[in-house]
Scaffold this motif. Structure first.
Motif: not given
Length: 422
Positions: A74-82
């Protein structure tokens, strides 16, 4: 949502296990970023599935709790979404392409992999990393909350030890009686802020005061040989000094330390029905190399975040206005009186003579009132304006928190605030 933080105490073997869990969390997060780079069209669910693949391929990844691995994804995905959001909004400059983490300082668990002891003064981590039982020391009382309300548990490594953070799903709103007063704030470098009534709060300048000590420890680090044990000790001393300054400025320390931004923001919001302040672009302002250090030292950004947080909690109006010409326009007649930064007194032909910051604070308040309308309506802020910054969204990871994750207690006493009360 609130976040309560406790100091964790254990044995050296347990600290080594925590470090290994943090390294594993970094590995899973970076592997998810690599998987997204190599495979087009990868989504959040695909990253969660990939965590299972990593657990089968690498035994050390399998030792970490499954939900902790999902939190890393989820941390990785949050950076991708940003990154995607910045591209859609056409943000100028760099868009924040996801990068691999070189340094990681925390590992996050969801609802499994940990268990509170009956006395709620200790916590046991039950995955295969071998962390075991850690004693908790802090000022908050977990007895007030049911275990089902704890949505996330995070272990954080800092220069002065290890901390355990609990993300609790509870109502943070409090009813505060209306005061019938409004106020405008003009932040500055000479004084921390000047309000529309002419009152000022001195700038503490925590970094400037600790700069001499920082330079001393920086020199000690540079003199040590790279990779040596003495260099590691010197780096740890330097990190503790930086940590002390950041806690003073942001308000991340315990009650015995100075919580400057938090106490000021709480006092201002509770004392007024509407608080107006400048919508400053700090990222652009710090590009001025002559003022960057002083601007960062003032901590305007943290002060604004805490005002928005307490404004939502107490049901008060906080309005960010355009700062353009608030210092140049006369607060009495509206005439433009041009002045340089060195001119600290506003003098107009209409006879108005005020301190420059006092004049700006009055203009800020008038601009806010014309935007927000009649104060009695109490038009509240959009929760999205502060929610991702000062609280935890249900189901979101703790990495989305503010810089200071040690949130105030829901029954925070008035200690410290009484010193600033009218």
């Amino acid at each position: 949502m609130i976040v309560l933080e406790f100091k964790a105490y254990g044995k050296p073997k347990q600290y080594s296990a925590i470090d290994e869990a943090i390294r594993t969390a970094k590995f899973v997060r970076n592997s998810c970023i690599r998987y997204w780079m190599d495979n087009k069209g990868v989504g959040k669910l695909d990253l969660n599935k990939y965590c299972t693949v990593l657990a089968k391929q690498f035994p050390f990844a399998n030792e970490l709790n499954s939900m902790a691995r999902q939190a890393c994804a989820e941390r990785a995905w949050s950076s991708i979404v940003r990154f995607y959001d910045n591209c859609k909004k056409k943000v100028p400059g760099k868009k924040g392409f996801p990068r691999f983490k070189k340094h990681c300082h925390s590992v996050e668990y969801k609802t499994t992999g940990w268990k509170l002891c009956p006395d709620k003064k200790s916590i046991v981590f039950s995955d295969k990393k071998g962390i075991g039982k850690l004693k908790l020391k802090g000022t908050w009382d977990l007895w007030h909350f049911d275990k089902k309300l704890i949505k996330r548990v995070r272990i954080v490594r800092r220069a002065d030890g290890y901390y355990v953070q609990f993300c609790i799903n509870t109502d943070i709103n409090e009813s505060v009686s209306a005061t019938g007063t409004t106020i405008g704030l003009d932040v500055g470098l000479k004084d921390f802020y000047t309000d529309s009534n002419g009152n000022t709060v001195p700038n503490p300048r925590f970094y400037r005061k600790g700069e001499k000590r920082l330079k001393f420890y920086q020199r000690r680090v540079s003199r040590k040989n790279k990779g040596s044990a003495n260099r590691k000790k010197a780096i740890n001393k330097l990190g503790k000094t930086h940590l002390k300054i950041s806690r003073q400025r942001v308000g991340e320390a315990c009650a015995k330390r100075i919580e400057h931004a938090k106490i000021l923001a709480r006092c201002v919001v509770r004392s007024n029905d509407l608080v107006a302040y400048e919508n400053l672009r700090i990222n652009n302002m710090v590009k001025n190399h002559c003022l960057a250090k002083s601007i960062n030292d003032a901590g305007w950004y943290q002060f604004r975040k805490w005002m928005e947080y307490f404004g939502n909690k107490f049901g008060k109006v906080t309005v960010a206005v355009n700062p353009a010409y608030t210092s140049q326009n006369c607060s009495n007649c509206g005439e433009v009186v041009k002045k340089s930064l060195s001119t600290r007194t506003h003098v107009c032909q209409c006879g108005c003579s005020l301190d420059r910051d006092h004049n700006a604070a009055i203009n800020i308040l008038e601009r806010a009132l014309s935007t927000a309308g009649h104060v009695g309506t109490l038009v509240l802020n959009d929760p999205n304006a502060w929610g991702d910054l000062a609280s935890t969204v249900a189901g979101a990871n703790l990495s989305q928190q503010v810089d200071s994750l040690n949130q105030e207690s829901p029954s925070q006493s008035e200690r410290g605030v009484s010193k600033l009360s009218d």
